[in-house]
Write a protein that holds these residues in place. Structure first.
Motif, PDB file in Angstrom:
ATOM      1  N   ARG A 154       0.830  -1.312   0.059  1.00  0.00           N
ATOM      2  CA  ARG A 154       0.005  -0.103  -0.206  1.00  0.00           C
ATOM      3  C   ARG A 154       0.918   1.288  -0.107  1.00  0.00           C
ATOM      4  N   GLU A 155       2.069   1.102   0.078  1.00  0.00           N
ATOM      5  CA  GLU A 155       3.058   2.304  -0.062  1.00  0.00           C
ATOM      6  C   GLU A 155       3.114   2.715  -1.426  1.00  0.00           C
ATOM      7  N   ARG A 156       2.879   1.603  -2.240  1.00  0.00           N
ATOM      8  CA  ARG A 156       3.084   1.950  -3.811  1.00  0.00           C
ATOM      9  C   ARG A 156       4.241   2.552  -4.240  1.00  0.00           C
ATOM     10  N   ARG A 157       5.332   1.843  -3.433  1.00  0.00           N
ATOM     11  CA  ARG A 157       6.749   2.222  -3.985  1.00  0.00           C
ATOM     12  C   ARG A 157       7.740   1.167  -4.268  1.00  0.00           C
ATOM     13  N   TYR A 158       7.604  -0.037  -3.682  1.00  0.00           N
ATOM     14  CA  TYR A 158       8.551  -1.025  -3.660  1.00  0.00           C
ATOM     15  C   TYR A 158       8.123  -2.399  -4.376  1.00  0.00           C
ATOM     16  N   LEU A 176      -0.654  -3.094  -5.796  1.00  0.00           N
ATOM     17  CA  LEU A 176      -1.211  -2.169  -4.969  1.00  0.00           C
ATOM     18  C   LEU A 176      -1.439  -2.330  -3.504  1.00  0.00           C
ATOM     19  N   PRO A 218       8.037  -0.146   7.701  1.00  0.00           N
ATOM     20  CA  PRO A 218       8.610   1.258   7.422  1.00  0.00           C
ATOM     21  C   PRO A 218       9.659   1.546   8.920  1.00  0.00           C
ATOM     22  N   ARG A 255      13.400  -0.158   8.954  1.00  0.00           N
ATOM     23  CA  ARG A 255      14.297   0.050   7.618  1.00  0.00           C
ATOM     24  C   ARG A 255      15.229   1.027   8.273  1.00  0.00           C
TER      25      ARG A 255
END
Length: 123
Positions: free
Chosen positions: A29-33, A37, A94, A97
């Motif tokens: 859901r961060e839609r980055r990695y 989605l 997150p 990290r």
């Protein structure tokens, strides 16, 4: 910051599936990695993990206070010509990290991938 030294890295087991699914969903859901989605349905996730376990594919999870906070896996490619190749997937919540946990996960997983006969790993 969390103390990542207290995070245990272990091979994934059936008992980790629900917690893994939750972590996968957060990262997706961060839609980055990741290339999706949201996490796939729990049934699909369960089938993927149980197949990895059955086939002996490398998949490790990072456990903190009994919950999955990250993972790293290598899925071998299916075509015989690529039998030496695998695709790496990984993610961390997150708050875990930037503390070296990803390095620990990937190092352990790549070592296991080599032991499985995979000489090439792709993202």
């Amino acid at each position: 910051m969390n103390t990542v030294n207290s995070v245990e890295i272990v091979p994934i087991a059936e008992g980790h599936i629900e917690s893994f699914h939750k972590t996968l969903d957060v990262v997706a859901r961060e839609r980055r990695y990741l290339a999706f989605l949201e996490a796939p349905p729990i049934e699909s996730t369960r089938a993927f993990i149980l197949n990895h376990i059955k086939q002996g594919y490398p998949q490790f999870v990072a456990i903190s206070e009994g919950e999955v906070v990250g993972w790293c896996d290598v899925t071998p490619k299916s075509r015989p010509i690529y039998a030496h190749c695998g695709v790496l997937g990984m993610g961390l919540l997150p708050r875990f990290r930037g503390q070296g946990l990803g390095t620990r996960l990937i190092t352990r997983t790549l070592k296991a991938a080599r032991a499985c006969g995979l000489s090439r790993v792709e993202l």
